[in-house]
Design an enzyme around this catalytic site. Structure first.
Site, PDB file in Angstrom:
ATOM      1  N   ASN A 120       0.829  -1.206   0.000  1.00  0.00           N
ATOM      2  CA  ASN A 120       0.000   0.000   0.000  1.00  0.00           C
ATOM      3  C   ASN A 120       0.864   1.256   0.000  1.00  0.00           C
ATOM      4  O   ASN A 120       1.674   1.422  -0.916  1.00  0.00           O
ATOM      5  CB  ASN A 120      -1.127  -0.030   1.040  1.00  0.00           C
ATOM      6  N   ASP A 121       0.734   2.123   0.977  1.00  0.00           N
ATOM      7  CA  ASP A 121       1.250   3.489   0.881  1.00  0.00           C
ATOM      8  C   ASP A 121       2.718   3.607   0.468  1.00  0.00           C
ATOM      9  O   ASP A 121       3.570   2.885   1.003  1.00  0.00           O
ATOM     10  CB  ASP A 121       1.160   4.199   2.237  1.00  0.00           C
ATOM     11  N   PRO A 122       3.031   4.595  -0.384  1.00  0.00           N
ATOM     12  CA  PRO A 122       4.438   4.977  -0.580  1.00  0.00           C
ATOM     13  C   PRO A 122       4.946   5.630   0.704  1.00  0.00           C
ATOM     14  O   PRO A 122       4.224   6.404   1.329  1.00  0.00           O
ATOM     15  CB  PRO A 122       4.374   6.010  -1.708  1.00  0.00           C
ATOM     16  N   SER A 133       2.963   4.255   8.082  1.00  0.00           N
ATOM     17  CA  SER A 133       3.532   5.206   7.132  1.00  0.00           C
ATOM     18  C   SER A 133       4.310   6.374   7.739  1.00  0.00           C
ATOM     19  O   SER A 133       4.102   6.741   8.895  1.00  0.00           O
ATOM     20  CB  SER A 133       2.422   5.749   6.239  1.00  0.00           C
TER      21      SER A 133
END
Ligand code: DQQ
Length: 611
Positions: free
Chosen positions: A100-102, A161
């Site tokens: 998922n998230d960068p 994140s």
């Protein structure tokens, strides 16, 4: 107006999280519906009634949280084999499992580093670590060992994140959210173990972590995703996303030494009824030109600022353009920027939890965004993978100073292989003309359409505020005046499957209104997919009677840039017939006005080294 959009997510694997079924149900029932009804309850008695219901539901079921949906039965189920059929070729992805998230994209001594949320054990969200890849061009990637993974009391339940900051003397440091031993969200830091390792393979999490605790009055289960820090008047500053009741908040923290952080008295910015703000991002943009700025480097420069938040309720990334009031340490959006769900989005399709960074090598600001799946969780488990990253985009301020422009990084063009062209090709109503001679399932297409006359543009109804609903109503097959015209991507020979990306031009009392659609409705014969008619308006005046469209087609993704990057839409699609050499590309027109393809360039795309 948001109901359709929001609720259409829930059958798939979007919001809701770590809680019990009751909590999940509560979030379905309460979040989107209640927030909107509360907002309108002043005017509507139905709104008041629903609000009342929500209060009761909330009171009964307590805390409502949302993030990623949890599937205990799948979360550590190793992929037996990784299905290649719909895997992308030139979009970033690891060899298997869920992403998922960068996280913390950055440039250090000639190397681009990219970290991302990754489940090393399965194809659904869980067991989050910071996977790490390195590149010299952001197109060819080499996978390294995970950089950060749960191991200490301050992140034992999760390494979520965060962002990178380059400290003076070129020292990278990462801030990230840890789920501590009490499941509280805290902010930690990590530093490279060896600055002379060009790949920065090992990262240390010093024992003075966490550096930020939620503290009094802050919701410890909604306190995450620290931004890149910026330096101003003797202090570092960073933002942490949060919510209080239903108000989305970006808390501001200050520090002299990056270790001891104090929360500012006032949030940096907050908006009622927007729910949890995930992955905030805050950065300066120059008033003119495409050059990017380092986050701290604004002294004496003509700038505006951008605040982006990822709204957990809708799972889209919204931004405003505004002013950073440095004396007050607050952000105020311009009155031309809508601050909330009807606001500007980086992308009107699958694109979430994005993050920018400043690339000093080419003096540009680069945007990374997670492109989630639109198939079912069971499909993902069978595929053995889920999630890709969008092609990194250069972002800059539109000369109108009201919105951003985005364009795929120039390095992508190194993958362009065989080129075919179409010039001055008329598209009469009902035409679909094939673009032959390229690998249509793995292509880059750039086209300029010329509209000889706008007289036949359909009247625009001002109640059409929701572009996606309008596109669902007026799809590629619905004849119009000026448009629909555009590209049929990932099309099977007899058009059993196709994903149209197209414009439709309307006439309002003052100006023309341009709609860009990327419509997955007919993209696949497979059952159980989410097939939205993604759409956004394109703010151009059509004085030159031209509209441009670039689409990056990569097996199960179509990433499109309208009008030079004014409006971007990314669709995930899962063709069963239009695969590999059986995929085709057409230019089409279903409007009564003849449109000319003034210039079309299409390239077969090569496969880069991908992890
Ligand atoms: N994903 C992360 C969180 C963030 C969310 C966890 C957004 O830190 O808020 O994987 O997708």
């Amino acid at each position: 107006m948001f109901f359709g959009t929001t609720f259409s997510f829930f059958p798939y694997k979007y919001p809701t999280q770590l809680g019990t079924l009751t909590t999940k149900l509560t979030s379905v029932l309460t979040s989107p519906l209640c927030l909107v009804s509360m907002a309108v309850s002043k005017f509507l008695s139905l709104g008041t009634f629903i609000t009342f219901l929500c209060v009761i539901i909330n009171a009964n079921y307590g805390r409502v949280e949302a993030s990623h949906r949890v599937y205990p039965q799948f979360q550590s189920l190793s992929a037996v084999s990784v299905k290649q059929l719909l895997r992308t070729s030139y979009h970033f992805q690891p060899s298997k499992n869920w992403i998922n998230d960068p996280n913390a994209p950055m440039y250090y001594n000639g190397i681009y580093h990219f970290f991302y949320q990754y489940n090393p054990k399965g194809a659904v969200w869980s067991n989050m670590v910071w996977a790490h890849s390195v590149s010299k061009d952001m197109i060819n990637w080499e996978a390294l060992e995970p950089a950060i993974y749960p191991s200490e009391h301050f992140d034992i339940n999760g390494a979520w994140s965060g962002s990178a900051t380059i400290l003076p003397n070129n020292k990278p440091i990462i801030l990230y959210t840890g789920l501590d031993h009490k499941d509280r969200q805290v902010q930690n830091y990590a530093v490279p173990a060896n600055l002379s390792d060009p790949y920065l393979r090992k990262w240390i999490k010093p024992s003075n972590n966490p550096v930020v605790n939620p503290g009094k009055g802050v919701n410890a289960s909604a306190f995450r995703d620290p931004t890149t820090a910026w330096w101003l008047n003797g202090h570092w500053r960073m933002l942490v996303g949060s919510k209080r009741n239903h108000r989305g908040i970006a808390y501001l923290y200050r520090s002299r030494d990056f270790m001891y952080w104090i929360k500012a008295k006032h949030p940096f910015h907050s908006v009622p009824y927007t729910g949890m703000w995930e992955c905030p991002d805050f950065y300066p943009v120059l008033l003119s030109g495409k050059e990017g700025l380092e986050t701290s480097n604004i002294q004496g420069k003509p700038v505006k600022h951008v605040l982006k938040v990822s709204l957990d309720i809708t799972r889209y990334d919204y931004y405003t353009v505004g002013t950073y009031l440095t004396a007050k340490d607050r952000y105020v959006p311009d009155n031309t920027s809508v601050d909330g769900w009807a606001g500007l989005r980086y992308d009107y399709g699958n694109f979430y939890a994005s993050k920018t960074f400043f690339d000093p090598a080419k003096k540009r600001r680069i945007l990374w965004g997670w492109v989630n799946e639109s198939d079912t969780t069971e499909d993902d488990v069978k595929k053995g993978w889920a999630g890709i990253q969008a092609i990194p985009r250069t972002v800059w301020l539109d000369p109108n100073q009201r919105q951003l422009m985005q364009w795929p990084i120039e390095e992508l063009e190194t993958l362009r292989g065989k080129n075919v062209k179409m010039r001055h090709q008329q598209l009469k109503t009902g035409d679909h003309i094939e673009v032959k001679g390229i690998t249509a399932a793995q292509a880059d297409v750039d086209v300029t359409f010329y509209i000889p006359s706008l007289d036949k543009a359909e009247p625009f109804n001002p109640s059409w505020t929701n572009a996606q609903e309008l596109c669902a109503k007026k799809g590629a097959e619905v004849q119009g005046g000026v448009g629909p015209f555009g590209l049929l991507t990932l099309a099977s020979k007899n058009l059993e499957e196709y994903t149209p990306v197209f414009f439709r031009v309307f006439k309002s009392s003052k100006k023309h209104v341009i709609l860009l659609c990327s419509d997955a409705t007919s993209s696949s014969l497979m059952d159980g997919l989410y097939k939205p008619s993604f759409a956004g308006y394109v703010n151009v005046d059509l004085a030159d009677k031209r509209l441009t469209l670039r689409s990056l087609i990569d097996h199960s993704v179509v990433e499109s840039f309208g009008a030079g990057g004014k409006t971007c839409i990314t669709s995930r699609v899962y063709p069963t017939l239009a695969v590999f050499e059986n995929a085709n590309l057409y230019a089409f027109n279903h409007g009564t006005e003849t449109i000319t393809v003034e210039n079309l360039n299409a390239w077969s795309m090569k496969k880069p080294r991908m992890n």
